[in-house]
Design an enzyme around this catalytic site. Structure first.
Site, mmCIF file in Angstrom:
data_model
loop_
_atom_site.group_PDB
_atom_site.id
_atom_site.type_symbol
_atom_site.label_atom_id
_atom_site.label_comp_id
_atom_site.label_asym_id
_atom_site.label_seq_id
_atom_site.Cartn_x
_atom_site.Cartn_y
_atom_site.Cartn_z
ATOM 1 N N PRO A 42 -16.584 -3.387 0.534
ATOM 2 C CA PRO A 42 -17.833 -3.846 0.908
ATOM 3 C C PRO A 42 -19.222 -2.846 -0.082
ATOM 4 O O PRO A 42 -20.433 -3.500 0.010
ATOM 5 C CB PRO A 42 -17.968 -3.255 2.095
ATOM 6 C CG PRO A 42 -16.962 -2.744 2.478
ATOM 7 C CD PRO A 42 -15.973 -2.995 1.777
ATOM 8 N N LEU A 43 -18.434 -1.740 -0.552
ATOM 9 C CA LEU A 43 -19.302 -0.870 -1.330
ATOM 10 C C LEU A 43 -19.510 -1.265 -2.523
ATOM 11 O O LEU A 43 -19.462 -0.606 -3.408
ATOM 12 C CB LEU A 43 -18.878 0.221 -1.068
ATOM 13 C CG LEU A 43 -19.298 0.962 0.478
ATOM 14 C CD1 LEU A 43 -19.560 2.207 0.714
ATOM 15 C CD2 LEU A 43 -20.818 0.254 1.316
ATOM 16 N N GLY A 91 -16.603 -0.830 -4.379
ATOM 17 C CA GLY A 91 -16.363 0.421 -5.569
ATOM 18 C C GLY A 91 -17.505 1.906 -5.751
ATOM 19 O O GLY A 91 -16.970 2.917 -5.798
ATOM 20 N N LEU A 95 -20.640 1.170 -5.852
ATOM 21 C CA LEU A 95 -22.037 0.952 -6.577
ATOM 22 C C LEU A 95 -23.047 1.327 -5.633
ATOM 23 O O LEU A 95 -24.226 1.315 -6.214
ATOM 24 C CB LEU A 95 -21.414 -0.144 -7.489
ATOM 25 C CG LEU A 95 -22.377 -0.125 -8.507
ATOM 26 C CD1 LEU A 95 -22.322 0.483 -9.971
ATOM 27 C CD2 LEU A 95 -22.208 -1.667 -8.928
ATOM 28 N N TYR A 146 0.795 -1.379 0.176
ATOM 29 C CA TYR A 146 -0.122 0.235 -0.180
ATOM 30 C C TYR A 146 1.052 1.537 -0.053
ATOM 31 O O TYR A 146 1.869 1.472 0.888
ATOM 32 C CB TYR A 146 -0.654 0.135 1.330
ATOM 33 C CG TYR A 146 -1.732 -0.611 0.987
ATOM 34 C CD1 TYR A 146 -1.989 -1.959 -0.225
ATOM 35 C CD2 TYR A 146 -2.602 -0.863 1.944
ATOM 36 C CE1 TYR A 146 -3.404 -2.519 -0.421
ATOM 37 C CE2 TYR A 146 -4.202 -2.366 2.112
ATOM 38 C CZ TYR A 146 -4.047 -2.658 1.133
ATOM 39 O OH TYR A 146 -4.905 -3.739 0.925
#
Length: 329
Positions: A216-217, A219, A221, A53
Site C-alpha cells: 500500500p505504500l 515499497g 515511496l 515466506y
C-alpha cells in the site's frame, strides 16, 4: 478497529490485514510474536502469510513463526482469520524435482498439508493462489480445492496477482462445477500504482471478491520518503531510490508530501486511509517490521479524508480509470 465482510462471504475481517512477510527475514521470532500480540490487541483479526515466506533456504520459516505464536494458546488461533498462499517452489534448496510448485492437484495437496504442519493448526481460513498457473486448468484446481474444503483443511479460496480475465475464468469454471469459487483477490494497488482499477477491481466486484491490496505504500515511496531523506541526511535504497531517479516520479512524490504537510498529515497513514475509501477494498496489507510501524498503520483507520483532499490526491495520482475507457474511446 472496523470490520467488514470478506467479499460475498459471511466472514468478518478487520479493515487492516497484518502482513507477515518480514517475520523471519527482517524481524526475529520474539519481536514477530510481540507484533502479532499487539495487532490482536488492536483488533486486527486478519493475518496474511505464504508458504514461501522466509525465502531461499529459510522458506516456510514465517509460517513456523506464526505456528509457534499460535502454540502459546490464549485463544490466539481462534481469534485469527488465517490466510496463506500456494504456488512458489517449496522443494529443498538446490533441488529441481518436479511437482513442488504451482497449482497442480498434487502440489496443492502437498502444500496445504505442509503449511498446516508449520502453522500448527488443523485448518486454513483463506487459501490463496499466489499467481496464475498457465499449465493447470481451473477444473483441476477446483477439484483439489473442493476436496480440501470437504476435508475441513481450508474454508475459502482466494487469488493473488490475477488479471481480471483470470478472475472471471476461475469463477465461471467454479460456477459450472457448483463450487464456491474465489472470494478474494490480493493485488498490487496503491495511490501510485492504480492499474488494478482498470480490470482487476471491477472483476473482483462483479464476482463478489474482496480486494486486498499489497504494497500500500509502494515499497515506501508513499511513506514520506523525500522528507526522510532531508531529515535523515541519506538517500533511500533499492527500488524506491531507483523510482526517485525519474524526475517526473520525484515531482509527483514531492507534490504528495507537500500537500500532506499543508494538511498536517502523515504520508504513510494517508496512503492507507485512501485505500480504505476505495470501492471493493476489504483492507490493505500492512507489513510492519516493528511495533512502532504497526502503530502508525493503526492510526490510518481513524483518518477521515475530506472530499477536497481526495480530489487533490486524484490530481497528483490520477490513475488510469476503468476499462475500456482507460485505453479506448
Amino acid at each position: 478497529m472496523e470490520y467488514t465482510q470478506l467479499g460475498r462471504t459471511g466472514l468478518k475481517v478487520s479493515r487492516l490485514v497484518l502482513g507477515t512477510m518480514n517475520f523471519g527475514p527482517q524481524t526475529d521470532e520474539a519481536d514477530s510474536h510481540a507484533i502479532m500480540d499487539a495487532a490482536l490487541d488492536a483488533g486486527i483479526n486478519f493475518f496474511d502469510t505464504a508458504n514461501v515466506y522466509g525465502w531461499g533456504e529459510n522458506k516456510g520459516r514465517t509460517e513456523s513463526i506464526i505456528g509457534s505464536w499460535f502454540a502459546k494458546g490464549g485463544g490466539r488461533r481462534d481469534k485469527v482469520v488465517l490466510a496463506t498462499k500456494v504456488y512458489g517452489n517449496m522443494a529443498a534448496e538446490g533441488e529441481t524435482w518436479p511437482n513442488h510448485d504451482k497449482l497442480s492437484a498434487l502440489n496443492i495437496r502437498r502444500a496445504v498439508d505442509a503449511s498446516l504442519k508449520r502453522l500448527g493448526t488443523d485448518h486454513i481460513d483463506l487459501y490463496q493462489f499466489h499467481h496464475i498457473d498457465r499449465s493447470t486448468p481451473f477444473e483441476e484446481i477446483w477439484q483439489a480445492v473442493d476436496t480440501l474444503v470437504a476435508q475441513g483443511k481450508i474454508l475459502y479460496a482466494g487469488s493473488s496477482n490475477f488479471p481480471g480475465y483470470k478472475i472471471a475464468q476461475a469463477n465461471e469454471t467454479a460456477a459450472r462445477r457448483g463450487s464456491y469459487g474465489l472470494v478474494s483477490e490480493q493485488c498490487l494497488y496503491n495511490l501510485f500504482e492504480r492499474r488494478a482499477e482498470m480490470e482487476v477491481v471491477p472483476a473482483a466486484r462483479e464476482y463478489g471478491l474482496g480486494v486486498i491490496p499489497w504494497s500500500p505504500l509502494h515499497g515506501g515511496l508513499l511513506g514520506g520518503v523525500i522528507r526522510k531523506e532531508v531529515e535523515g541526511g541519506r538517500r533511500s535504497g533499492g527500488r524506491t531510490a531507483e523510482a526517485l531517479t525519474d524526475t517526473a516520479v520525484r515531482a509527483q512524490v514531492q507534490a504528495y508530501e507537500d500537500l500532506l504537510d499543508k494538511h498536517g498529515l502523515e504520508p504513510g497513514e494517508v496512503a492507507l486511509a485512501w485505500l480504505l475509501t476505495r470501492p471493493g477494498v476489504t483492507g490493505p496489507i500492512v507489513g510492519p517490521r516493528t511495533a512502532e510501524q504497526l502503530g502508525s498503520a493503526l492510526r490510518a483507520v481513524e483518518l477521515d479524508l475530506a472530499p477536497e483532499l481526495l480530489g487533490e490526491l486524484d490530481e497528483i495520482f490520477p490513475g488510469p480509470g476503468p476499462s475500456p475507457e482507460a485505453f479506448a474511446w
